[in-house]
Design a protein around this motif. Structure first.
Motif, short mmCIF file in Angstrom:
data_model
loop_
_atom_site.label_atom_id
_atom_site.label_comp_id
_atom_site.label_asym_id
_atom_site.label_seq_id
_atom_site.Cartn_x
_atom_site.Cartn_y
_atom_site.Cartn_z
N ILE A 1 0.83 -1.22 0.00
CA ILE A 1 0.00 0.00 0.00
C ILE A 1 0.86 1.26 0.00
O ILE A 1 0.64 2.18 -0.79
N ILE A 2 1.86 1.31 0.87
CA ILE A 2 2.69 2.51 0.96
C ILE A 2 3.51 2.71 -0.31
O ILE A 2 3.63 3.85 -0.81
N ALA A 3 4.04 1.61 -0.86
CA ALA A 3 4.83 1.73 -2.09
C ALA A 3 3.97 2.27 -3.23
O ALA A 3 4.39 3.20 -3.96
N SER A 4 2.76 1.72 -3.38
CA SER A 4 1.89 2.21 -4.46
C SER A 4 1.40 3.63 -4.20
O SER A 4 1.20 4.41 -5.13
N VAL B 1 4.51 6.08 -4.95
CA VAL B 1 5.20 5.97 -6.24
C VAL B 1 4.31 6.50 -7.36
O VAL B 1 4.62 7.48 -8.02
N VAL B 2 3.18 5.84 -7.59
CA VAL B 2 2.22 6.26 -8.61
C VAL B 2 0.83 6.16 -8.01
O VAL B 2 0.40 5.06 -7.61
N VAL C 1 -4.85 3.44 -6.65
CA VAL C 1 -6.26 3.32 -7.02
C VAL C 1 -6.56 1.90 -7.49
O VAL C 1 -7.62 1.32 -7.16
N GLY C 2 -5.64 1.33 -8.26
CA GLY C 2 -5.83 -0.06 -8.69
C GLY C 2 -5.86 -1.03 -7.52
O GLY C 2 -6.63 -2.00 -7.52
N LEU D 1 -7.20 11.19 -1.95
CA LEU D 1 -5.99 11.19 -2.76
C LEU D 1 -5.94 12.37 -3.72
O LEU D 1 -4.87 12.70 -4.25
N MET D 2 -7.08 13.02 -3.98
CA MET D 2 -7.13 14.12 -4.94
C MET D 2 -6.40 15.37 -4.44
O MET D 2 -5.96 16.20 -5.24
N ALA D 3 -6.27 15.53 -3.12
CA ALA D 3 -5.64 16.73 -2.57
C ALA D 3 -4.15 16.75 -2.90
O ALA D 3 -3.55 15.73 -3.25
#
Length: 391
Positions: free
Chosen positions: A141-144, A147-148, A153-154, A251-253
């Motif tokens: 979770i933290i890596a995704s 990173v991107v 979201v995936g 996540l949008m912020a």
């Protein structure tokens, strides 16, 4: 050797120990006979007119005898002499009823205090597996997340689809409810993506379209159970993917990754505090009919841990955040996470299951990990918008 070779045995009673005095006119007895007779013969039936405690003796004497060595399947304290006759067979002379050689223990007999060793508190799960799986999920979770963002979201989409599969599968297995999985999975993925791309407006539109798809999809099957199935489908659509959209909306912020990280940290810390304090000090049940393992002391632990973590995280990880806002945020997270956990427990109790799945060793299924996260996501999203804005 059989019973008849020694003459007719008595209709009731048994040979008493030799200290009860001599008896009259009997067949011979001795060591060889005693050992063989104890193994080959069965206890004689009780004569119907003989009282349960045995004839003309008082009840105290009969009761005391039943608690003696014979009742505990121990040897007689003495055998009659070889030339000792049977005792008089009249009911008045038979103080005791026949007792089986291997009596069954009384079901309600009190057990000695030392026969039950003290039990240690158990965590109820394989902690090693639970910690290993938790750490692995945290790394992914933290890596995704940092990173991107699209990869994160995936990850959320995958969790939502698997959670929907677990929930609908259990509903069908335990209740015969057939919530349509295909429109739920497609609509749920669309909700999560729409929440990230278009915010709350996109999430609501995707939710409405998913509900319509559930209603139409179920029309392809017989009408029996239609209302039940679509109701369960609408509940699943709201409970899993719609609540999960608030995670991607965070996540949008500009500091969206940090907001999501704070949300995850506070929820995990709340659960950990509740577990640690409740396991060590918990005595008073919080909701015994829903989740007997949860205690009021555990709830206090969740509140204390979450408020402390909230003050630190909001002060140092959230742009323009302050520690007192973190205290309120931690309190809200502890309450919402506990309610979410109780809600999931209520569902599982109704279904008669312990876990929603077996995908995660030491945890159960995906839904068993999302239970406190899902209802907490909108709470954290709303409070952060109020405290520091949506930017």
């Amino acid at each position: 050797m059989n019973d008849s070779s020694w003459g007719a045995p008595p209709q009731a009673g048994y040979w008493g120990p030799s200290d009860r005095g001599p008896a009259q006119g009997a067949d011979p007895a001795g060591p060889a006979y005693d050992a063989h007779y104890a193994q080959q013969t069965r206890p004689m039936p009780i004569v119907p007119d003989v009282p349960e405690h045995g004839g003309g003796q008082d009840d105290d004497q009969g009761t005391a005898r039943l608690s003696g060595p014979l009742f505990r399947d121990e040897p007689f304290d003495a055998q009659p002499a070889r030339d000792e006759p049977y005792r008089d067979q009249t009911p008045s002379a038979q103080p005791y009823a026949a007792v089986p050689q291997n009596p069954e223990p009384m079901p309600d007999a009190p057990q000695p205090a030392h026969s039950q060793p003290p039990q240690k508190k158990s965590a109820g799960r394989d902690l090693g597996s639970a910690i290993g799986v938790g750490v692995g999920l945290g790394v992914v979770i933290i890596a995704s997340l940092f990173v991107v963002k699209a990869v994160f979201v995936g990850v959320v989409v995958v969790a939502v689809v698997v959670g929907l599969w677990e929930l609908t599968k259990r509903l069908e297995e335990r209740k015969g409810i057939k919530a349509p999985l295909v429109p739920l999975a497609i609509g749920g993925a669309a909700m999560v993506v729409a929440g990230y791309a278009r915010g709350a407006e996109g999430a609501w539109v995707a939710m409405a379209l998913t509900a319509l798809a559930v209603l139409v999809w179920r029309m392809t099957e017989p009408p029996e159970g239609y209302l039940r199935d679509v109701t369960a489908g609408l509940f699943a659509a709201f409970y899993v993917p719609f609540l999960a959209t608030f995670v991607t909306m965070m996540l949008m912020a500009d500091d969206g990754a940090w907001r999501v990280l704070v949300f995850l940290i506070l929820t995990v810390v709340s659960d950990t505090g509740a577990y640690a304090v409740g396991w060590r000090f918990g005595k008073r049940k919080l909701a015994p009919r829903i989740s007997p393992g949860k205690t009021r002391e555990g709830l206090l632990g969740a509140v204390g841990f979450a408020m402390a973590a909230g003050a630190l995280c909001t002060q140092f990880l959230i742009d323009d955040g302050t520690w007192w806002q973190g205290l309120l945020l931690g309190l809200a997270v502890a309450v919402s996470a506990t309610l979410g956990d109780l809600g999931e427990s209520m569902i599982k109790r109704d279904l008669g299951i312990k876990d929603m799945g077996t995908l995660l060793p030491g945890h159960g299924g995906i839904m068993d990990r999302l239970d406190s996260l899902l209802p907490t996501a909108p709470v954290v999203w709303l409070l952060l918008v109020i405290f520091v804005g949506s930017g």
